[in-house]
Enzyme design. Sequence first.
Site, PDB file in Angstrom:
ATOM      1  N   TYR A 115      15.013  -3.467  10.313  1.00 31.61           N
ATOM      2  CA  TYR A 115      15.769  -2.218  10.258  1.00 31.61           C
ATOM      3  C   TYR A 115      16.117  -1.861   8.809  1.00 31.61           C
ATOM      4  CZ  TYR A 115      16.465  -2.722  15.346  1.00 31.61           C
ATOM      5  OH  TYR A 115      16.285  -2.841  16.703  1.00 31.61           O
ATOM      6  N   LYS A 160      10.675 -16.508  13.986  1.00 34.21           N
ATOM      7  CA  LYS A 160       9.256 -16.497  14.353  1.00 34.21           C
ATOM      8  C   LYS A 160       8.484 -16.986  13.118  1.00 34.21           C
ATOM      9  CE  LYS A 160       6.079 -15.356  17.414  1.00 34.21           C
ATOM     10  NZ  LYS A 160       5.837 -16.170  18.621  1.00 34.21           N
ATOM     11  N   ASP A 191      10.649 -16.060  20.852  1.00 34.91           N
ATOM     12  CA  ASP A 191      10.124 -15.723  22.186  1.00 34.91           C
ATOM     13  C   ASP A 191      10.485 -16.816  23.195  1.00 34.91           C
ATOM     14  OD1 ASP A 191       8.460 -17.233  20.564  1.00 34.91           O
ATOM     15  OD2 ASP A 191       6.612 -16.202  21.118  1.00 34.91           O
ATOM     16  N   ASP A 215      18.969  -8.062  18.365  1.00 28.31           N
ATOM     17  CA  ASP A 215      19.154  -6.882  19.196  1.00 28.31           C
ATOM     18  C   ASP A 215      18.515  -7.128  20.564  1.00 28.31           C
ATOM     19  OD1 ASP A 215      19.860  -4.341  19.878  1.00 28.31           O
ATOM     20  OD2 ASP A 215      18.360  -3.334  18.637  1.00 28.31           O
ATOM     21  N   ASP A 219      20.340  -8.056  24.524  1.00 33.46           N
ATOM     22  CA  ASP A 219      20.079  -7.278  25.746  1.00 33.46           C
ATOM     23  C   ASP A 219      19.546  -8.205  26.839  1.00 33.46           C
ATOM     24  OD1 ASP A 219      20.701  -4.949  24.284  1.00 33.46           O
ATOM     25  OD2 ASP A 219      19.171  -3.792  25.324  1.00 33.46           O
TER      26      ASP A 219
END
Length: 322
Positions: A115, A160, A191, A215, A219
Amino acid sequence: MTRIAVVEGDGIGHEVIPVAQKVLAVLHPEYEYFPVEVGYGRWEQTGCPCADRDIAELKTADAVLFGAVTTPPMKDYQSVILRIRKALDLYANLRPVKGDGFDIMIVRENTEGLYSGIEEIGPDRATTLRVVTRAGTERIVRAAIRLAQQRQGKLTIGHKANVLKSDVFFRDICMAEAKKAGVSYNEKFIDALGLDVLQHPQAYDVIVTTNIFGDILSDVASYLVGGLGLVPSANIGDRYALFEPVHGSAPDIAGKNRANPIAALRSAAMLVSHLGDPDGAVRIESAIQQVLASGTRTRDLGGSAGTREFGDAVLRVLGTQG
Ligand code: NAD
């Protein structure tokens, strides 16, 4: 005087934030609350979603209570919440996910990563620069370490690094800081971490990760507690602080009195705790629990109560707590 900027934003922000503000006003009538209007609705009316003077106003507050803003996927529209997080340097996004037998704190880096805002769209190629700096990583992992030390003392680094060089950099700095602080840590590919958090939530305490991974992970983890209507967040910097639900403006249910206000109420609880009233936060949470136990639930939790009805029930409980 303690001053709270109240930003409803867009969509269900107009419904859940008034509920949270009423509860805040019961606990802290001595605070001054002042509205700041930003977001897509404001852009539609004026062509400007957030002006410099709005940022300046937010900076005059001791804390910001924020709903959610709609960010249309348009080439030239700049996300208001990203602008505010950067302008107020709210580098630590704390997203607690707490339920029966587990208590996870996701610490998301909030100002850089994918971002970064450094991006361009060409005719045949689009790029977004993923920026991970040493200073940005050190300050977020130090915030995560401080939290781990106040909690169960366990830090998980989500990354990652098998694919992204920027995450080799992030992971190595996080590990070095954790070692230096003497905090027990492990690391996981993001992941695999997404699945493991759902399968073994009790194994986690504080998880630190980069912006977009945090983020998404929060969720996903909200599934553990009943969905996005339940998870609050704090955006903390060295000078400013903003509290908002993890969810967005939910245009699919906006204006229908269907939004669950719990995430907004819990964000208000984080706000009062931040301002030195942890008992107030406990009162809000126990009122929420009492209302849920009485069978009053919004539709996302299988009930039929509206946003306002749930909020009124919480206010009644707070009233009887004296
Ligand atoms: P969303 O979180 O708004 O909604 C996802 C789903 O969860 C929807 O089905 C919605 O109805 C449901 N939901 C969300 N909050 C709920 C609540 N309190 N009670 C009951 N159900 C709830 O995410 P989205 O649909 O991906 O995004 C909608 C808009 O919100 C987009 O413009 C996006 O950019 C914006 N957004 C803003 C923020 C923010 O302001 N911090 C965060 C996320 C998304």
